[in-house]
Design a protein around this motif. Structure first.
Motif, PDB file in Angstrom:
ATOM      1  N   ALA A 101      -7.283  -2.894   3.225  1.00 39.54           N
ATOM      2  CA  ALA A 101      -7.271  -3.222   2.219  1.00 39.54           C
ATOM      3  C   ALA A 101      -7.020  -5.278   2.039  1.00 39.54           C
ATOM      4  O   ALA A 101      -6.143  -6.026   2.311  1.00 39.54           O
ATOM      5  CB  ALA A 101      -6.027  -3.123   0.764  1.00 39.54           C
ATOM      6  N   LEU A 102      -8.347  -5.363   1.251  1.00 42.51           N
ATOM      7  CA  LEU A 102      -8.819  -7.313   1.676  1.00 42.51           C
ATOM      8  C   LEU A 102      -8.401  -8.033   0.758  1.00 42.51           C
ATOM      9  O   LEU A 102      -9.675  -7.562  -0.248  1.00 42.51           O
ATOM     10  CB  LEU A 102      -9.808  -8.028   2.333  1.00 42.51           C
ATOM     11  CG  LEU A 102      -9.651  -9.340   2.829  1.00 42.51           C
ATOM     12  CD1 LEU A 102      -9.293 -10.462   3.244  1.00 42.51           C
ATOM     13  CD2 LEU A 102     -11.534  -9.761   3.635  1.00 42.51           C
ATOM     14  N   GLY A 103      -8.417  -7.734  -0.417  1.00 43.72           N
ATOM     15  CA  GLY A 103      -7.798  -8.891  -1.532  1.00 43.72           C
ATOM     16  C   GLY A 103      -6.746  -8.467  -2.328  1.00 43.72           C
ATOM     17  O   GLY A 103      -5.428  -8.820  -1.870  1.00 43.72           O
ATOM     18  N   GLY A 104      -7.174  -8.616  -4.018  1.00 43.85           N
ATOM     19  CA  GLY A 104      -5.438  -8.911  -4.623  1.00 43.85           C
ATOM     20  C   GLY A 104      -5.341  -7.041  -5.138  1.00 43.85           C
ATOM     21  O   GLY A 104      -5.451  -7.084  -4.386  1.00 43.85           O
ATOM     22  N   GLY A 105      -4.582  -7.186  -7.055  1.00 38.92           N
ATOM     23  CA  GLY A 105      -3.552  -6.139  -6.542  1.00 38.92           C
ATOM     24  C   GLY A 105      -4.683  -5.098  -6.781  1.00 38.92           C
ATOM     25  O   GLY A 105      -4.702  -3.521  -6.511  1.00 38.92           O
ATOM     26  N   ILE A 106      -6.168  -5.278  -6.995  1.00 44.33           N
ATOM     27  CA  ILE A 106      -6.540  -4.280  -7.326  1.00 44.33           C
ATOM     28  C   ILE A 106      -7.517  -3.488  -5.781  1.00 44.33           C
ATOM     29  O   ILE A 106      -7.646  -2.552  -6.389  1.00 44.33           O
ATOM     30  CB  ILE A 106      -7.801  -4.657  -8.376  1.00 44.33           C
ATOM     31  CG1 ILE A 106      -6.972  -4.787  -9.655  1.00 44.33           C
ATOM     32  CG2 ILE A 106      -9.074  -3.738  -8.840  1.00 44.33           C
ATOM     33  CD1 ILE A 106      -8.523  -5.925 -10.763  1.00 44.33           C
ATOM     34  N   VAL A 107      -8.119  -4.236  -5.499  1.00 42.25           N
ATOM     35  CA  VAL A 107      -8.236  -3.861  -4.496  1.00 42.25           C
ATOM     36  C   VAL A 107      -7.146  -2.809  -3.565  1.00 42.25           C
ATOM     37  O   VAL A 107      -7.236  -2.060  -3.284  1.00 42.25           O
ATOM     38  CB  VAL A 107      -8.590  -5.387  -3.305  1.00 42.25           C
ATOM     39  CG1 VAL A 107      -8.875  -4.572  -2.170  1.00 42.25           C
ATOM     40  CG2 VAL A 107     -10.127  -5.724  -3.500  1.00 42.25           C
ATOM     41  N   GLY A 108      -6.196  -3.859  -3.534  1.00 39.48           N
ATOM     42  CA  GLY A 108      -4.889  -2.933  -2.886  1.00 39.48           C
ATOM     43  C   GLY A 108      -5.021  -1.613  -3.167  1.00 39.48           C
ATOM     44  O   GLY A 108      -4.648  -0.744  -2.615  1.00 39.48           O
ATOM     45  N   ASP A 109      -5.053  -1.252  -4.290  1.00 45.17           N
ATOM     46  CA  ASP A 109      -4.645  -0.237  -5.179  1.00 45.17           C
ATOM     47  C   ASP A 109      -5.738   0.667  -5.345  1.00 45.17           C
ATOM     48  O   ASP A 109      -5.215   1.780  -4.573  1.00 45.17           O
ATOM     49  CB  ASP A 109      -4.049  -0.282  -7.085  1.00 45.17           C
ATOM     50  CG  ASP A 109      -2.873  -1.093  -7.090  1.00 45.17           C
ATOM     51  OD1 ASP A 109      -1.830  -1.542  -6.072  1.00 45.17           O
ATOM     52  OD2 ASP A 109      -2.628  -1.132  -7.986  1.00 45.17           O
ATOM     53  N   VAL A 110      -6.599   0.149  -5.507  1.00 43.54           N
ATOM     54  CA  VAL A 110      -8.196   1.427  -4.842  1.00 43.54           C
ATOM     55  C   VAL A 110      -8.208   1.649  -3.546  1.00 43.54           C
ATOM     56  O   VAL A 110      -8.427   3.134  -3.094  1.00 43.54           O
ATOM     57  CB  VAL A 110      -9.204   0.164  -5.283  1.00 43.54           C
ATOM     58  CG1 VAL A 110     -10.360   1.259  -5.095  1.00 43.54           C
ATOM     59  CG2 VAL A 110      -9.250   0.173  -6.659  1.00 43.54           C
ATOM     60  N   THR A 111      -7.384   0.924  -2.440  1.00 44.68           N
ATOM     61  CA  THR A 111      -7.726   1.245  -1.270  1.00 44.68           C
ATOM     62  C   THR A 111      -6.504   1.678  -1.008  1.00 44.68           C
ATOM     63  O   THR A 111      -6.685   2.940   0.184  1.00 44.68           O
ATOM     64  CB  THR A 111      -7.783  -0.528  -0.208  1.00 44.68           C
ATOM     65  OG1 THR A 111      -8.783  -1.331  -0.663  1.00 44.68           O
ATOM     66  CG2 THR A 111      -7.737  -0.089   1.302  1.00 44.68           C
ATOM     67  N   GLY A 112      -5.998   1.878  -1.384  1.00 42.08           N
ATOM     68  CA  GLY A 112      -4.473   2.451  -0.804  1.00 42.08           C
ATOM     69  C   GLY A 112      -4.765   4.030  -1.281  1.00 42.08           C
ATOM     70  O   GLY A 112      -4.060   4.977  -0.590  1.00 42.08           O
ATOM     71  N   PHE A 113      -5.193   3.824  -2.690  1.00 46.67           N
ATOM     72  CA  PHE A 113      -5.191   5.882  -3.033  1.00 46.67           C
ATOM     73  C   PHE A 113      -6.957   6.175  -2.534  1.00 46.67           C
ATOM     74  O   PHE A 113      -5.964   7.157  -2.236  1.00 46.67           O
ATOM     75  CB  PHE A 113      -5.311   5.483  -4.382  1.00 46.67           C
ATOM     76  CG  PHE A 113      -5.925   6.922  -5.040  1.00 46.67           C
ATOM     77  CD1 PHE A 113      -4.567   7.915  -5.201  1.00 46.67           C
ATOM     78  CD2 PHE A 113      -7.012   6.988  -6.045  1.00 46.67           C
ATOM     79  CE1 PHE A 113      -5.014   9.162  -4.777  1.00 46.67           C
ATOM     80  CE2 PHE A 113      -6.962   8.588  -6.922  1.00 46.67           C
ATOM     81  CZ  PHE A 113      -6.002   9.332  -6.409  1.00 46.67           C
TER      82      PHE A 113
END
Ligand code: GLY
Length: 349
Positions: A101-113
Motif C-alpha cells: 500500500a503506497l499512499g495515504g489512509g484510503i490507499v492503506g485501508d483499501v489495500t489492506g482489505f
C-alpha cells in the motif's frame, strides 16, 4: 533508523527514517525475498513515488507490478476492492505474494482489505505517504471500505507485515493534508500524552513525533487488537468527526473533521462536568497552529442524524472517548437517547 515493533496477532516493525523510500527495495528484498509484489496506489501518489519504488524493487531483482485507482473517499468502495482482486487474479498472484500500500489512509485501508480477503488472506506492506497514515491508519490492522454512505462499514482486522515510513515524503503534501495528520497527533496528546503538545509547539522533528504516536498506538493495540475496549480511546474526536464528514458529504478532510470532533468532545466533556474547565482552549490553540477548523457549521439535527448510523452503536448504547483533562481520556458509555443532549453540549447550542 527508528524501529517500533508491534506484537499482536502478528509481529511486525514500523521503520521510520528520512530517505527510507529510496531504500525500500533493499528492505523488501532482505525481509521478503523471493516474493512477487503488487503495489497499490492512487492517481495522486503514483506520479510522485510509483516509478521510484518500482525502480528500487527492480534494482534488487524483486518482481513487481502496480494497480492505480482514482484518489478520494468516493473510491474507498467495494468496487475498487473488486477491481484490485480481479487484477490480482488475472495476473495470477498467489497467497505467497504480497501487496504494497503506497499512499495515504484510503490507499492503506483499501489495500489492506484486498489483502485480507484475496485467496483468504495474503501479506501486505504499508508505505504511508501522509502524516495521517503514518501516525494512525498504517498501524494496527484496521482495513476496510465505506458502504452506502456509511464509513468503514465493511472491513477486516489484518495486520501489515512491515510499515516503511519516510517522513521526507511529507514535504510534498499540500498544507491542508499535513495539517490533517497533525490533528491525529493532537488526538494522541489529548488521549494520554499531554507533553506531546509542547513538543509539537517546540517544533520537534516529525520522525520523533511519529515514533511517539505509533508507540502509543502500538501499546493500545497490543492490549486490545480487536477494538472491544481500550482501543476505542483512539476514537477521540472520531465519533463526532465521522458525523461531521457524513453531514457535510466529506467537505472536510478526515483530519480536519477529527480536529472539529476533538474540540466537540472537549466541549461536551466540560459541559458534562467530566473534564476540567478551560481544556478545550488548549485544543483550539493547537488546532490554530496548523490552521485546522474547530467547528463544522452543521446543525444539531444534521449531526444527530449522521450519528444515528454510527457503527460503534451497540444496541441502544454508544461508547464515546471523552477527556477528563488534556492527556487523560476515558471511555464514556451512554444511551443513544442521551446523545442528542451531549451533542448540544458539544456544539454549544
Ligand atoms: N484509527 C483508530 C484505530 O485504529 O483504532
Amino acid at each position: 533508523m527508528i524501529r517500533v515493533n508491534v506484537s499482536c496477532s502478528a509481529s511486525y516493525d514500523i521503520l521510520i527514517e528520512n530517505g527510507l523510500l529510496s531504500l525500500a527495495g533493499e528492505l523488501i528484498a532482505s525481509n521478503f525475498g523471493g516474493k512477487r509484489f503488487c503495489i497499490i496506489t492512487d492517481d495522486n501518489v503514483a506520479p510522485l513515488y510509483l516509478d521510484g519504488l518500482c525502480a528500487s524493487l527492480d534494482g534488487q531483482g524483486v518482481l513487481c507490478e502496480s494497480f492505480v485507482f482514482p484518489h478520494g473517499e468516493k473510491h474507498k468502495t467495494m468496487q475498487t476492492v473488486e477491481q484490485i482482486l480481479a487484477f490480482l487474479a488475472e495476473k495470477r498472484y498467489t497467497r505467497s505474494d504480497m501487496l504494497i500500500a503506497l499512499g495515504g489512509g484510503i490507499v492503506g485501508d483499501v489495500t489492506g482489505f484486498a489483502a485480507a480477503i484475496y485467496q483468504r488472506g495474503i501479506g501486505f506492506l504499508q508505505i504511508p505517504t501522509t502524516v495521517l497514515a503514518a501516525v494512525d491508519s498504517s498501524v494496527g490492522g484496521k482495513t476496510g471500505v465505506n458502504l452506502g454512505g456509511l464509513k468503514n462499514q465493511v472491513g477486516a482486522f489484518w495486520q501489515p507485515s512491515m510499515v516503511i515510513c519516510d517522513p521526507q515524503v511529507f514535504k510534498t503534501l499540500p498544507e491542508k493534508e499535513y495539517a490533517s495528520g497533525m490533528a491525529e497527533v493532537i488526538k494522541y496528546a489529548a488521549i494520554c500524552k499531554a507533553e506531546l503538545a509542547e513538543r509539537i509547539k517546540d517544533g520537534e522533528d516529525v520522525s520523533q513525533i511519529i515514533a511517539e504516536c505509533v508507540s502509543i498506538k502500538r501499546d493500545i493495540v497490543q492490549r486490545d487488537e480487536r477494538d472491544t475496549g481500550e482501543r476505542q480511546l483512539l476514537n477521540l474526536g472520531h465519533t463526532f468527526g465521522h458525523a461531521v464528514e457524513k453531514a457535510t458529504d466529506n467537505r472536510f478532510t478526515h483530519g480536519q473533521a477529527v480536529a472539529i470532533g476533538t474540540v466537540m468532545a472537549f466541549s461536551a466533556a466540560e459541559s458534562l462536568g467530566l473534564c476540567k474547565k478551560g481544556e478545550v482552549e488548549r485544543v483550539k490553540e493547537l488546532c490554530a497552529l496548523y490552521g485546522l477548523p474547530i467547528e463544522s457549521g452543521c446543525s444539531h439535527a444534521e449531526l444527530l442524524a449522521a450519528m444515528q448510523s454510527d457503527k460503534k452503536r451497540v444496541g441502544g448504547k454508544i461508547t464515546l472517548a471523552l477527556p477528563r483533562s488534556f492527556g487523560d481520556t476515558v471511555l464514556y458509555k451512554t444511551d443513544m437517547s442521551a446523545l442528542s443532549d451531549i451533542l448540544k453540549k458539544a456544539i454549544g447550542s
